[in-house]
Design a protein around this motif. Structure first.
Motif, PDB file in Angstrom:
ATOM      1  N   ARG A  63      13.478   7.099  -1.734  1.00  0.00           N
ATOM      2  CA  ARG A  63      13.570   6.897  -0.274  1.00  0.00           C
ATOM      3  C   ARG A  63      12.824   5.643   0.184  1.00  0.00           C
ATOM      4  O   ARG A  63      12.547   5.479   1.362  1.00  0.00           O
ATOM      5  N   ALA A  64      12.532   4.744  -0.752  1.00  0.00           N
ATOM      6  CA  ALA A  64      11.736   3.561  -0.410  1.00  0.00           C
ATOM      7  C   ALA A  64      12.579   2.352  -0.014  1.00  0.00           C
ATOM      8  O   ALA A  64      12.035   1.283   0.230  1.00  0.00           O
ATOM      9  N   GLY A  65      13.900   2.501   0.042  1.00  0.00           N
ATOM     10  CA  GLY A  65      14.744   1.385   0.447  1.00  0.00           C
ATOM     11  C   GLY A  65      15.853   1.122  -0.547  1.00  0.00           C
ATOM     12  O   GLY A  65      15.958   1.794  -1.576  1.00  0.00           O
ATOM     13  N   ASP A  66      16.702   0.118  -0.233  1.00  0.00           N
ATOM     14  CA  ASP A  66      17.875  -0.116  -1.078  1.00  0.00           C
ATOM     15  C   ASP A  66      17.553  -0.899  -2.350  1.00  0.00           C
ATOM     16  O   ASP A  66      18.408  -1.078  -3.213  1.00  0.00           O
ATOM     17  N   LYS A  67      16.303  -1.357  -2.501  1.00  0.00           N
ATOM     18  CA  LYS A  67      15.877  -1.972  -3.760  1.00  0.00           C
ATOM     19  C   LYS A  67      14.408  -1.690  -3.994  1.00  0.00           C
ATOM     20  O   LYS A  67      13.586  -1.833  -3.091  1.00  0.00           O
ATOM     21  N   THR A  68      14.077  -1.270  -5.210  1.00  0.00           N
ATOM     22  CA  THR A  68      12.680  -1.163  -5.613  1.00  0.00           C
ATOM     23  C   THR A  68      12.548  -1.732  -7.022  1.00  0.00           C
ATOM     24  O   THR A  68      13.535  -1.870  -7.747  1.00  0.00           O
ATOM     25  N   TYR A  69      11.300  -2.031  -7.384  1.00  0.00           N
ATOM     26  CA  TYR A  69      11.025  -2.453  -8.751  1.00  0.00           C
ATOM     27  C   TYR A  69      10.653  -1.258  -9.629  1.00  0.00           C
ATOM     28  O   TYR A  69      10.450  -1.404 -10.825  1.00  0.00           O
ATOM     29  N   ILE A 102       3.251  10.426  -0.513  1.00  0.00           N
ATOM     30  CA  ILE A 102       2.906  10.515   0.915  1.00  0.00           C
ATOM     31  C   ILE A 102       3.945   9.805   1.773  1.00  0.00           C
ATOM     32  O   ILE A 102       4.421  10.337   2.779  1.00  0.00           O
ATOM     33  N   TRP A 103       4.319   8.577   1.360  1.00  0.00           N
ATOM     34  CA  TRP A 103       5.218   7.757   2.165  1.00  0.00           C
ATOM     35  C   TRP A 103       6.688   8.101   1.960  1.00  0.00           C
ATOM     36  O   TRP A 103       7.494   7.955   2.879  1.00  0.00           O
ATOM     37  N   SER A 141       0.831  -1.210   0.000  1.00  0.00           N
ATOM     38  CA  SER A 141       0.000   0.000   0.000  1.00  0.00           C
ATOM     39  C   SER A 141       0.865   1.259   0.000  1.00  0.00           C
ATOM     40  O   SER A 141       0.477   2.288  -0.559  1.00  0.00           O
ATOM     41  N   ARG A 142       2.040   1.181   0.614  1.00  0.00           N
ATOM     42  CA  ARG A 142       2.948   2.338   0.595  1.00  0.00           C
ATOM     43  C   ARG A 142       3.400   2.652  -0.825  1.00  0.00           C
ATOM     44  O   ARG A 142       3.598   3.812  -1.183  1.00  0.00           O
ATOM     45  N   MET A 143       3.545   1.611  -1.652  1.00  0.00           N
ATOM     46  CA  MET A 143       3.968   1.824  -3.032  1.00  0.00           C
ATOM     47  C   MET A 143       2.905   2.554  -3.841  1.00  0.00           C
ATOM     48  O   MET A 143       3.205   3.163  -4.861  1.00  0.00           O
ATOM     49  N   LEU A 144       1.646   2.489  -3.401  1.00  0.00           N
ATOM     50  CA  LEU A 144       0.564   3.158  -4.120  1.00  0.00           C
ATOM     51  C   LEU A 144       0.602   4.667  -3.944  1.00  0.00           C
ATOM     52  O   LEU A 144       0.090   5.405  -4.788  1.00  0.00           O
ATOM     53  N   PHE A 145       1.210   5.111  -2.840  1.00  0.00           N
ATOM     54  CA  PHE A 145       1.202   6.541  -2.529  1.00  0.00           C
ATOM     55  C   PHE A 145       2.614   7.030  -2.192  1.00  0.00           C
ATOM     56  O   PHE A 145       2.895   7.442  -1.065  1.00  0.00           O
ATOM     57  N   PRO A 146       3.512   6.995  -3.174  1.00  0.00           N
ATOM     58  CA  PRO A 146       4.908   7.354  -2.893  1.00  0.00           C
ATOM     59  C   PRO A 146       5.089   8.798  -2.427  1.00  0.00           C
ATOM     60  O   PRO A 146       5.979   9.083  -1.633  1.00  0.00           O
ATOM     61  N   GLY A 191      25.225  -3.854  -0.225  1.00  0.00           N
ATOM     62  CA  GLY A 191      26.392  -3.782   0.653  1.00  0.00           C
ATOM     63  C   GLY A 191      26.958  -2.376   0.712  1.00  0.00           C
ATOM     64  O   GLY A 191      27.318  -1.871   1.786  1.00  0.00           O
ATOM     65  N   LEU A 192      27.018  -1.713  -0.442  1.00  0.00           N
ATOM     66  CA  LEU A 192      27.535  -0.351  -0.508  1.00  0.00           C
ATOM     67  C   LEU A 192      26.642   0.613   0.278  1.00  0.00           C
ATOM     68  O   LEU A 192      27.139   1.516   0.961  1.00  0.00           O
ATOM     69  N   GLN A 193      25.323   0.406   0.190  1.00  0.00           N
ATOM     70  CA  GLN A 193      24.417   1.269   0.950  1.00  0.00           C
ATOM     71  C   GLN A 193      24.636   1.120   2.449  1.00  0.00           C
ATOM     72  O   GLN A 193      24.641   2.095   3.197  1.00  0.00           O
ATOM     73  N   ALA A 194      24.848  -0.125   2.894  1.00  0.00           N
ATOM     74  CA  ALA A 194      25.112  -0.346   4.316  1.00  0.00           C
ATOM     75  C   ALA A 194      26.397   0.345   4.761  1.00  0.00           C
ATOM     76  O   ALA A 194      26.488   0.863   5.884  1.00  0.00           O
ATOM     77  N   GLU A 195      27.390   0.381   3.868  1.00  0.00           N
ATOM     78  CA  GLU A 195      28.669   1.006   4.207  1.00  0.00           C
ATOM     79  C   GLU A 195      28.599   2.533   4.248  1.00  0.00           C
ATOM     80  O   GLU A 195      29.289   3.165   5.062  1.00  0.00           O
ATOM     81  N   TYR A 196      27.778   3.124   3.367  1.00  0.00           N
ATOM     82  CA  TYR A 196      27.821   4.582   3.187  1.00  0.00           C
ATOM     83  C   TYR A 196      26.520   5.298   3.550  1.00  0.00           C
ATOM     84  O   TYR A 196      26.407   6.499   3.330  1.00  0.00           O
ATOM     85  N   ARG A 197      25.558   4.564   4.112  1.00  0.00           N
ATOM     86  CA  ARG A 197      24.307   5.214   4.519  1.00  0.00           C
ATOM     87  C   ARG A 197      24.567   6.336   5.513  1.00  0.00           C
ATOM     88  O   ARG A 197      23.971   7.422   5.436  1.00  0.00           O
ATOM     89  N   ASP A 198      25.460   6.106   6.470  1.00  0.00           N
ATOM     90  CA  ASP A 198      25.750   7.112   7.498  1.00  0.00           C
ATOM     91  C   ASP A 198      26.459   8.342   6.932  1.00  0.00           C
ATOM     92  O   ASP A 198      26.569   9.361   7.615  1.00  0.00           O
ATOM     93  N   LYS A 199      26.931   8.256   5.700  1.00  0.00           N
ATOM     94  CA  LYS A 199      27.592   9.393   5.048  1.00  0.00           C
ATOM     95  C   LYS A 199      26.593  10.287   4.310  1.00  0.00           C
ATOM     96  O   LYS A 199      26.979  11.254   3.656  1.00  0.00           O
ATOM     97  N   GLY A 200      25.295   9.943   4.409  1.00  0.00           N
ATOM     98  CA  GLY A 200      24.278  10.755   3.750  1.00  0.00           C
ATOM     99  C   GLY A 200      24.077  10.414   2.287  1.00  0.00           C
ATOM    100  O   GLY A 200      23.500  11.206   1.533  1.00  0.00           O
ATOM    101  N   ILE A 201      24.541   9.229   1.858  1.00  0.00           N
ATOM    102  CA  ILE A 201      24.456   8.831   0.453  1.00  0.00           C
ATOM    103  C   ILE A 201      23.369   7.768   0.283  1.00  0.00           C
ATOM    104  O   ILE A 201      23.300   6.805   1.047  1.00  0.00           O
ATOM    105  N   ILE A 202      22.515   7.965  -0.715  1.00  0.00           N
ATOM    106  CA  ILE A 202      21.487   6.980  -1.056  1.00  0.00           C
ATOM    107  C   ILE A 202      22.009   6.124  -2.198  1.00  0.00           C
ATOM    108  O   ILE A 202      22.380   6.641  -3.261  1.00  0.00           O
TER     109      ILE A 202
END
Length: 322
Positions: free
Chosen positions: A261-267, A34-35, A27-32, A212-223
């Motif tokens: 901003r929906a996560g490290d993988k989307t379709y 908003i979410w 349901s979150r994917m229906l209203f990007p 893996g890269l997102q886990a390493e650099y998330r704290d650096k403000g990088i998506i």
């Protein structure tokens, strides 16, 4: 209440909760908007320039145009000079933004030259879109034409180029404490996919590397996000007719950017998210049955032949009109 009854009640509750959570996520994917809201200045706040590989057509061209419409200057890269220059003119005419064209073959060892050409640019977004499908018609691994060369080309194009481009651009993002990297995978990489084995496996690398890269650099403000589309009407998909499932490149890209901003993988879209969940729910015994694989091959062959006949007819008709 005996233990067996308690077990089934607990199991049933767990199943209901599990599917309830999945339904909520869907349901979150229906209203990007908003979410996963993005401020109007989000893209330009990342940096002055966006870099898009494989930008001469299809999804890459659509990303370059969409990011320019968001106010970014773009660097477009491909090995086809004429097509790149056409895209550059289109972007300048429609958005007024600056475009830098880099003609290069990312399957070759060209990355030091690319780094030189990108030096000094404030790059806020990287889209690793370039990719290679060994054969449009699905076939078994050993049946691929020129297999040794195909293996090298797929790895260089789908795997090495992405990692190398991240190596070039990620340090600047880390220093500035912001940036976005979008790595294009494929929906069929969600499972081990027979007849597209080499291609699907290369796209699994894209996903795992990105996560893996997102886990390493998330704290650096990088998506850092993987986008894994199913049907998009591009040359790689034989320019299928667009419909609810098969989207045009422009439509797909505009939708996919809403999910940054929906996560490290989307379709990338609601319908492709549904297809992903559907694919994951099919038992492998059914999906891998010989009759299913043969039917897939026959379907793609017939569709390709039909498209070739249509193209030939259109060409003949055009010639007669002349």
């Amino acid at each position: 209440m005996d233990l067996m009854e308690l077990f089934f009640i607990t199991l049933g509750t767990a199943v209901i909760v599990c599917y309830g959570v999945k339904l909520l996520l869907f349901s979150r994917m229906l209203f990007p908007k908003i979410w996963f809201p993005l401020p109007n200045y989000f893209f330009t706040s990342m940096g002055e320039w966006a870099v898009v590989t494989g930008a001469s057509e299809g999804i890459g061209r659509a990303y370059a145009l969409a990011l320019a419409e968001q106010g970014m200057n773009v660097v477009i890269m491909s090995r086809t000079k004429a097509a790149l220059e056409h895209v550059a003119k289109e972007i300048v005419a429609t958005t007024g933004k600056r475009v830098k064209v880099i003609v290069t073959d990312l399957m070759e060892d060209v990355f030091s030259e690319i780094e030189d050409q990108l030096w000094g640019l404030n790059i806020g977004i990287l889209v690793n879109n370039v990719g290679m499908l060994p054969s449009f018609i699905p076939c078994k691994f050993l049946e691929c034409a020129e297999l040794d060369q195909t293996i090298t080309k797929v790895i260089n194009c789908n795997v090495k180029s992405m990692a190398k481009m991240c190596k070039i651009i990620l340090p600047g993002m880390e220093n500035r404490g912001k940036g976005v990297i979008i790595n294009i995978s494929s929906g069929i990489a969600s499972i081990p996919f027979p007849l597209y084995t080499l291609y699907a496996a290369s796209k699994v690398f894209v996903e795992r590397f990105s996560q893996g890269l997102q886990a390493e650099y998330r704290d650096k403000g990088i998506i850092i996000q993987t986008v894994a589309p199913f049907g998009v009407s591009t040359r790689m998909a034989d320019y299928q007719k667009t419909n609810m499932v098969t989207l045009s490149p422009d439509d797909f890209v505009k939708r996919s950017l809403q999910y940054l901003r929906a996560g490290d993988k989307t379709y990338g879209s609601v319908c492709h998210t549904f297809l992903g969940w559907l694919l994951l729910s099919i038992p492998f015994k059914i999906l891998y049955a010989e009759c299913v694989l043969v039917s897939l091959q026959d379907y793609v062959k017939k569709r390709t032949q039909k498209a070739s006949v249509s193209a030939s007819s259109a060409s003949s008709e055009k010639g007669r009109k002349r």
